[in-house]
Write a protein that holds these residues in place. Structure first.
Motif, PDB file in Angstrom:
ATOM      1  N   MET A  56      81.088  26.460 -58.881  1.00  0.00           N
ATOM      2  CA  MET A  56      79.914  27.179 -58.423  1.00  0.00           C
ATOM      3  C   MET A  56      79.394  26.676 -57.076  1.00  0.00           C
ATOM      4  O   MET A  56      78.833  27.438 -56.293  1.00  0.00           O
ATOM      5  N   ALA A  57      79.592  25.376 -56.794  1.00  0.00           N
ATOM      6  CA  ALA A  57      79.184  24.861 -55.485  1.00  0.00           C
ATOM      7  C   ALA A  57      80.030  25.508 -54.393  1.00  0.00           C
ATOM      8  O   ALA A  57      79.521  25.908 -53.340  1.00  0.00           O
ATOM      9  N   ALA A  58      81.332  25.610 -54.649  1.00  0.00           N
ATOM     10  CA  ALA A  58      82.227  26.263 -53.691  1.00  0.00           C
ATOM     11  C   ALA A  58      81.894  27.745 -53.580  1.00  0.00           C
ATOM     12  O   ALA A  58      81.940  28.321 -52.485  1.00  0.00           O
ATOM     13  N   LEU A  59      81.533  28.359 -54.703  1.00  0.00           N
ATOM     14  CA  LEU A  59      81.203  29.785 -54.678  1.00  0.00           C
ATOM     15  C   LEU A  59      80.001  30.044 -53.777  1.00  0.00           C
ATOM     16  O   LEU A  59      79.982  31.010 -53.008  1.00  0.00           O
ATOM     17  N   LYS A  60      79.007  29.175 -53.865  1.00  0.00           N
ATOM     18  CA  LYS A  60      77.823  29.330 -53.004  1.00  0.00           C
ATOM     19  C   LYS A  60      78.230  29.282 -51.531  1.00  0.00           C
ATOM     20  O   LYS A  60      77.795  30.118 -50.722  1.00  0.00           O
TER      21      LYS A  60
END
Length: 259
Positions: A56-60
């Protein structure tokens, strides 16, 4: 987490400065729609990859990169006097309201299937008003990955009644294409029949409820995982092994994976 309504104004201002002649960024100033397209496609795939990895950090971060692409294209269009970022936002807002009459109007759609049916009917009406191309296959982007585009072409054709009755019929066609590929007479004929075989395979996937692009991606991942396992087992000797030995390694890796 901020509760402030999201705004892209700051990002739009940054892009405007990057594209300002003389004082802007030389690289950004050199770009046009065609040179930015590869980055746009790449960022979309990186969003998909982050989701697949459940990062999710990468998705952001990747969503920010993808948003930048929208702002970049919109800025270039504004400079050309075509449209601007607000036009893009207004356009998609109007489209979402128009395509969800079961939420924003008095149309009934109590299931996901009913929503899809309404959505496709609305899209068909929009195509008729937007283009002189009245084909059921109109506006399917040529730039889509080939497997995905094949599935979309088949899905559109199916809505007109041009489709196999069952998945078994599609499998029979796939088997027919295998025979025709085997009988190909020259490289050009082989390429044509190979394409027909792939198209037929997509039909089997579609009628089986399988996304062909996702299925091939999973198969790629499985092959890579097993091949790397073979290399790890054999070490530096892997390349020197004959095909029979490599096949035995493959069977071993496959068996261990399923154990």
């Amino acid at each position: 987490m901020s509760m402030t309504p999201p705004s892209v104004e700051k990002l739009a201002e940054i892009m405007a400065k990057l594209r300002t002649p003389v004082t802007g960024c030389p690289w950004d100033l050199e770009q046009d729609f065609s040179t930015i397209v590869p980055y746009t496609i790449e960022e979309a795939y990186e969003v998909a990859d982050a989701i697949e990895r459940n990062d999710m950090a990468a998705l952001k971060d990747e969503l920010g990169d993808l948003l930048l692409q929208v702002v970049f294209h919109s800025r270039m269009a504004q400079e050309a006097g075509l449209f601007d970022l607000q036009d893009v936002i207004d356009g998609i807002s109007a489209k979402m309201i128009r395509r969800h009459p079961h939420v924003f109007a008095d149309v009934s759609a109590d299931t996901a299937d009913a929503v899809v049916t309404n959505w496709e009917a609305i899209k068909a009406t929009e195509r008729q008003h937007k283009s002189s191309d009245t084909s059921a296959l109109a506006d399917i982007a040529n730039a889509l990955p080939a497997l995905l585009r094949a599935q979309k072409l088949q899905k559109r054709a199916s809505r007109t009644g041009f489709d196999w009755d069952t998945v078994d019929d599609a499998i029979a066609k796939l088997e027919e294409e295998i025979v025709e590929l085997r009988d190909a007479r020259n490289p050009a004929h082989t390429a044509e029949e190979a394409g027909d075989l792939l198209f037929a395979a997509v039909n089997v996937c579609r009628l089986s409820g399988v996304n062909a692009e996702s299925a091939l991606k999973a198969a790629n991942g499985k092959f890579e995982r097993r091949f790397r396992a073979m290399e790890e087992i054999a070490g530096d000797q892997f390349v020197a092994l004959d095909l029979e030995a490599k096949e035995e390694l493959w069977k071993r890796v496959k068996k261990e994976e399923k154990a």
